[in-house]
Structures are given as C-alpha cells and as structure tokens.
Design a protein around this motif. Structure first.
Motif, PDB file in Angstrom:
ATOM      1  N   GLU A  61      28.278  31.209  43.050  1.00 17.88           N
ATOM      2  CA  GLU A  61      27.170  32.058  43.241  1.00 17.88           C
ATOM      3  C   GLU A  61      27.490  32.979  44.478  1.00 17.88           C
ATOM      4  O   GLU A  61      26.913  33.960  44.591  1.00 17.88           O
ATOM      5  N   GLU A  62      28.635  32.779  45.070  1.00 18.71           N
ATOM      6  CA  GLU A  62      28.919  33.455  46.405  1.00 18.71           C
ATOM      7  C   GLU A  62      29.824  34.517  45.967  1.00 18.71           C
ATOM      8  O   GLU A  62      29.757  35.596  46.780  1.00 18.71           O
ATOM      9  N   VAL A  63      30.409  34.579  44.880  1.00 17.47           N
ATOM     10  CA  VAL A  63      31.432  35.565  44.425  1.00 17.47           C
ATOM     11  C   VAL A  63      31.559  35.646  43.176  1.00 17.47           C
ATOM     12  O   VAL A  63      32.145  34.566  42.470  1.00 17.47           O
ATOM     13  N   THR A  64      31.717  36.886  42.369  1.00 19.85           N
ATOM     14  CA  THR A  64      31.862  37.203  40.987  1.00 19.85           C
ATOM     15  C   THR A  64      33.130  37.150  40.909  1.00 19.85           C
ATOM     16  O   THR A  64      34.041  37.576  41.589  1.00 19.85           O
ATOM     17  N   MET A  65      33.915  36.789  39.688  1.00 21.99           N
ATOM     18  CA  MET A  65      35.168  37.020  39.420  1.00 21.99           C
ATOM     19  C   MET A  65      35.521  38.584  39.360  1.00 21.99           C
ATOM     20  O   MET A  65      36.742  38.519  39.667  1.00 21.99           O
ATOM     21  N   ARG A  75      38.577  40.143  41.635  1.00 18.91           N
ATOM     22  CA  ARG A  75      39.707  40.766  41.085  1.00 18.91           C
ATOM     23  C   ARG A  75      39.892  42.171  41.727  1.00 18.91           C
ATOM     24  O   ARG A  75      41.077  42.618  41.893  1.00 18.91           O
ATOM     25  N   ARG A  76      38.715  42.943  41.606  1.00 19.84           N
ATOM     26  CA  ARG A  76      38.644  44.170  42.161  1.00 19.84           C
ATOM     27  C   ARG A  76      39.233  44.132  43.755  1.00 19.84           C
ATOM     28  O   ARG A  76      40.274  44.839  43.948  1.00 19.84           O
ATOM     29  N   ASN A  77      38.741  43.356  44.322  1.00 21.94           N
ATOM     30  CA  ASN A  77      39.132  43.194  45.886  1.00 21.94           C
ATOM     31  C   ASN A  77      40.622  42.794  45.905  1.00 21.94           C
ATOM     32  O   ASN A  77      41.678  43.521  46.765  1.00 21.94           O
ATOM     33  N   VAL A  78      41.076  42.016  45.381  1.00 19.80           N
ATOM     34  CA  VAL A  78      42.708  41.499  45.148  1.00 19.80           C
ATOM     35  C   VAL A  78      43.484  42.786  44.917  1.00 19.80           C
ATOM     36  O   VAL A  78      44.349  42.970  45.534  1.00 19.80           O
ATOM     37  N   LYS A  79      43.144  43.276  43.843  1.00 24.40           N
ATOM     38  CA  LYS A  79      44.036  44.385  43.547  1.00 24.40           C
ATOM     39  C   LYS A  79      43.994  45.534  44.425  1.00 24.40           C
ATOM     40  O   LYS A  79      45.013  46.152  44.706  1.00 24.40           O
ATOM     41  N   LYS A  80      42.771  45.827  44.950  1.00 24.96           N
ATOM     42  CA  LYS A  80      42.977  46.990  45.837  1.00 24.96           C
ATOM     43  C   LYS A  80      43.587  46.720  47.073  1.00 24.96           C
ATOM     44  O   LYS A  80      44.539  47.683  47.489  1.00 24.96           O
ATOM     45  N   ILE A  81      43.528  45.413  47.612  1.00 25.99           N
ATOM     46  CA  ILE A  81      44.257  45.279  48.688  1.00 25.99           C
ATOM     47  C   ILE A  81      45.741  45.243  48.565  1.00 25.99           C
ATOM     48  O   ILE A  81      46.908  45.775  49.093  1.00 25.99           O
ATOM     49  N   PHE A  82      46.162  44.718  47.386  1.00 27.98           N
ATOM     50  CA  PHE A  82      47.476  43.983  47.349  1.00 27.98           C
ATOM     51  C   PHE A  82      48.228  45.543  46.811  1.00 27.98           C
ATOM     52  O   PHE A  82      49.309  45.966  47.158  1.00 27.98           O
TER      53      PHE A  82
END
Lengths: 194, 194, 194, 194
Positions: free
Chosen positions: A173-177, A181-188
């Motif tokens: 409930e705190e974070v959707t997959m 996924r989008r955040n990880v990709k963006k950062i890396f």
DNA sequence: CATGAATGAGCTTTCATTCAT
DNA sequence: AATGAATGAAAGCTCATTCAT
C-alpha cells in the motif's frame, strides 16, 4: 504402488516460499511446510534432503529463470547497454511483482545460503556476471562513466532492488511496483550516464 | 558512580555485535555473548529481557547516534539539499567504516526486528524522516526531480548503502570504503539532479 | 546460583545402567534415563555429550576398577599363574555379583562401543593384557600348556564368563553365582593345566 | 513349482545376514535389506511380518540345521560322550567357518531376541538339550565330573564358542578356525574329564 | 504377488530462560 | 547484583510399516 499424484516437489517449494516468507528460514518448521503442501512431514524428505535444500532450490529456480530470460536481453544488438539494464530491471521487477512472497524470501533469507559458499547456486553468479558484462559494454561504448567500479555498481543495483522489493512486498500500500520501477530506472540510468 | 554497571551493559552490546556478526542472530548463543562480555550467562538477563532486546538496543543506539549527528546537517543553511545528502552518506559510511562488525549485524539481522513493527525503534523512523525532509527540500528548491517518489528514494539510498557496506565489511579486499563512497555519491547525486 | 546437589553425574550413570539393562542401548531413551536419575532431560547433556558417552563411561569405570584391583594380583609372588587366574575370575564374578544390571549392560551392549575403535577405553585393553601376561607367565613356568594360543585363551575365558554372567543376571533362579564360579574355575584350571 | 517364491524368501534371509552383520540389527534398514535381496522394500513384508521376524528366522534356520545334524551324533554308540562333544564343537565350527557373516549376526544380535522369551525358537532349546543330554550321559558313564553343573556347562561351551567365533569372523588374520577349534577342544575335553 | 511412495510416531539434542544460592 | 546449573519445550530428521496401484 502409490503413484505420485500432482507434483509434490513443486508443492513443497510453493509451501516453502509461503512458510519462509511468513516465519523466516529459522523459524520455519518442516512440519508446517508439509502441512501447507498437504503431505506428511516425512514425505518432505523424499524430495529434499533437509530444510536448507528447499531454500536452495527456491533460489536456484529463480535465478535459473532470470538467467535464462536475461540471455535474450544480453545478445540483442538493437538496444544499447543502458536500455539493456532497463530491461534487466524490468525482468526482476516483473518476476517479483508476480510473486511477492518469493520476493520476501529471496531478500531476507538469501544470507542463510551465502554463509556457505557451496550452497550458492552457480547460476546466480552467472546472472550477476551478465549484469556486469552489460555495464562493461556500456563503459566501452562511452555510455557509462568509466570511473565507476563495476563491482560496486552491480551490488549497488542488486542491493537497491532487493531493499525496495522487500518494502513493496511487505507494504504494497505504501508504494506500487510501477512507481518503484520508474524511480529506480530514472536514478540509475541518469546517474550512470556519462 | 554508575560507571561499572553502565560498562557491563555496554560490554553485552559489544559482545552481541561480535557474536551476531559472526554467527547470525539465530545461531548466536546467549552463553557465547555472556562469555565474550566476560560475565555469567544469567547476568545478561539483568540488563536485557531477552535476546531480541539486545539486537533491538544495538539498532536503537546506532540510529540514535546517526539521527543526532544528522540533525546538525539538516539545519545548516550554507549547503544545499544535494550537498546535505552527500554529508548524510558520509555520515553512514564513516560510522560503518569504524565498526565493520556493526555493519554486518545491521545489514543481515535487521529483518529479525522488522517482522514485528513494535520492535523497530522510533528513532529509526526519525532518521528516515530526516533524509526525507532533505529530499523534499531539494525538490522545492528545484534541485531534485519532482517526479521522484520521496518514499522510494529514501529506501533506495538506505538499501544501496546497506548492501554495499555489507560487501565491504565481509570482503574489504574487494572494495575500499572510499571507492564505495565515491561511486554511491556519483550515482545518486547525478541521478537525483534535475 | 544453583549448586550441584549430590552427584548428578553418578546418578546418570546409575540410571543409565538400569535403563540400558532393561531396554538395551538403542531402545534406551535419554528422557527415561533423565527421569530415572531424577533430573530434566536436558541436564543429561551437562554431564555427557551424548548417549554413547554414557555407555562409554560405564565401561571405563568398570574396567578402571577391575584393572586397578587386578594389579595387586599380578604382582603377587606367593601364588602361581593358575592361582592368579582363579583370583581374576573371582574378581570379575564378585564385581558382577554385586551389580547384576551392570553385568547385563556390559555383556549385551559392549559391541555398541566396539564398532568404533576410538570408543574402547584403553584401560580395557590393559586389563586384557594383564590376563594375557598371567597366561604367558604360566606357560613359561610350565603350568600352562605351551601349545595353547594366548590370544584364543584370553578371549575364551572372557567370552565364557560374559555369557554365563549374562545368564545368571537374567535368570538368577537357574544358577547361583557360586555354582557358576566353581564350574568355570574347575574347567579352566583343570583344562589349562599341562 | 514354488521354487521362485522359496528363493525370494531365502534371498531376504541372505540379505538380512549381510546387512545385520555389517550394520547391526538396529542400524539395519529394511530398505537396505530389500535392495540387497533385489526386491522392493514393501515386498519384504510379504514374507516376514517385521524386522525382528527376519532375525528370528535366521536363528531358527541355523539351530534347526545344527539340531538336525547333531541328532546323528547323539545316537551313535561307537563313540563316548566326550567324543560326541568334540563332534558337536566341530559341527558348530564348521557351520560358522562356512558362513562368517552368519557368525557375526548370531553372536552380536542374539540378545535382541532373548529379551522376549517368545522370540526364542524352541529348536534352540532343543539343541541345548542335546548338548545337555550328552553331558549327562558322560557323567553317568564316569567320563565327566559329576560335580559340574549341566546347565552351567552347556552355556559355558556355547558362550566360549560364540565369543571366539566372533573374534575369528571379524579378524580372521588374528586366529585361524583350526587353531581356535583345537584350543577349545583341548581345554574343554581335558577340563571336563574326570 | 510386487511395488515404492507415503506415512507419522518417535527420539536425540539444543539453548533461551529461570532461579536457588 | 551476580552466578551458572538446571530446566524442558521444541524441532529436524529417520525409518519401519502401510497401502494404493
């Protein structure tokens, strides 16, 4: 003779994932795994020599699958290294998205195997090597900063994913997959780009 | 003076870190911790109600310290949010660099506490909140991409660090703490920047 | 702290003899031994590392005692080899006469130790050597037939005694110890004499 | 013809002797016996009701054979009681000489049957009775000392033989069967003679 | 008759925790 | 406060025996 009905070995693995996820490896009782699998306690030992062997097989199966699927990504020549990394991240996210309990087990109980080097399935190292080779390829092609350590990078990515996936699996409930996924990709991807 | 008693409690915590790091939480024997602390087995229970309480206190002390030191970073107005994040990363790296065994315990045994929400020291959440507030500050000031999820970010950074620090603590010959620190900063700071 | 009351180690040995005699080594349960000794199951392991160690100690104690007492016989110069053998037979008979349960254990469970050479207490071999040296002495002095094999003889005597003592311990109504002792001496001494 | 079924039962007995000799009664696994006999585990139970029954039958067959052959000795009137005893000793020695594994089983596992009187095959007692009657005959004819107890004697001889045969079966390099046989006869015959 | 997968009771051993001293 | 002997519940694993095929 009594013929094997269904696939008891798979039943045990499924039950193992459930019980390991809920109780953790050390608290998990073989009797509980057997019960969950719908068989007798002793029957577990017809398929696995001991509790660790169950965990080991869960790992092996996961990495075998991921390793196999990542091979297709690795050999593509229509996308660059960074795009390949994105696909790798998708691969892992999709796998765990479809099996949150497996995610919890992998993240939290992996170190029970890593204490004994023999227990680590070679296939896991192959998977890590694949990620590493993509990074090296990216560095050669000038897409990834050469000053970054390959060893650090591969652990950094794995580590981030593991931690986040565990968070997601335990508190969806705190974070959707997808957000994850989008955040990880963006950062890396942004961070890795030269 | 209470130095003697205070010392004994600390002796148990120090012994706990050693034994937990070497054997893992579940394999760690209270009798071994007592022996390492130079006291009798039963005396452990004069200071801690049970084995979990020792682990809990180890965590609490760590995050209390990190939380306290990060306060100074948070209130500075001579550096921006990204620079503050760099300092936060340094803080964590320095702490573990000086205590590798603690690093191993924190990384590998944390999930023994996280199974029960009650066991997570509130101070840990405060520390995460600090990191979060820095990120929000950075987003407000246009330094950090607004589309990134604060919740994901804070876990991403923590997760990466934990995994890498564990690698360093177990195999210091494979990666130096400085290399690790430089890589992490490079990726996250570049990745986070708008 | 709780001080050891009485001699729990000896209590366990006594209980072990009772339970081993009644149920045999493999059927004997540690929990039953503990119960018989009046202590908790786990306490057994404070004194003995495992079930075999209890049996081992029972043997060791017996042969230590017999070996010590037979030393006095060996060095006497007022009696000849055959008379010494008679005393040795008396020694063994007396010992078992006073502890029939011990007799049953020694006779029936000895082979549980003999499977692993390490488990045989060296003192047992010393005892056998004593008997052998008496026979050799007798042969030198012309009292015992030189054509008889020392190795066979020592096992013959031991084997006969063991079998008979077991018979007596299990069915004391069928044969008295004195009858047994008299018959054994008669046969061996007359048979051995040149 | 029923040869096939008869063979399978015998296969199990032969396998039982091998496995009991190698591992001991309690360590012997039914599955191992089945494997050695070349049949399935469950099939063992078509021929024997349980593990003990196998051991029981091994005993029964041995004593049946020895009992039968000793009948011929008993009724002879061309030799005296002492000579009959010699033949009896030869009978036993020959039997075990040709089947050392059987010797080991008989000697070491007999007490597993003797714990329960019901399990002792009556034929065994008949064999002992034969030996007893020879001794009584010898006493009547003045060849054997009247003061000797028949009951003790018969066990003494059996016990000696058993112990020595076990020695020979386990360490044939230490003593030959003929040396053993010669020694036993010498002692008992000389010792028994009035 | 034959099979061998399945059963589940049973037992050794461990170790966190207690408590008499 | 300190001790460490004592506790006893708990769980992994084995294997004789059963039984569906």
């Amino acid at each position: 003779m009594r013929i094997k009905e269904g696939n008891k070995e798979q039943d045990i693995l499924d039950a193992g994932i459930k019980v390991f996820a809920a109780a953790g490896f050390h608290q998990a009782k073989i009797s509980k795994i057997a019960e969950t699998a719908g068989i007798a306690t002793g029957s577990v030992y017809l398929y696995f020599s001991n509790k660790t062997a169950i965990l080991q097989r869960i790992f092996e199966n996961l990495w075998k699958e991921l390793n196999s699927e990542s091979s297709d990504i690795l050999i593509r020549d229509d996308i660059n290294a960074l795009e390949k990394l994105e696909h790798l991240i998708d691969l892992v996210c999709d796998k765990f998205y479809n099996d949150p309990l497996l995610a919890i087990v992998i993240v939290n109980e992996q170190h029970n195997l890593f204490k004994d080097d023999e227990l680590i399935p070679p296939i896991y190292k192959q998977f890590l090597d694949k990620g590493e080779s993509i990074i090296i390829q990216g560095q050669k092609n000038g897409l990834i900063d050469n000053s970054l350590s390959v060893k650090v990078l591969r652990h950094l990515i794995i580590g981030s994913l593991k931690y986040l996936i565990d968070l997601w699996a335990k508190k969806p409930e705190e974070v959707t997959m997808n957000e994850l996924r989008r955040n990880v990709k963006k950062i890396f991807i942004t961070g890795l780009r030269k």
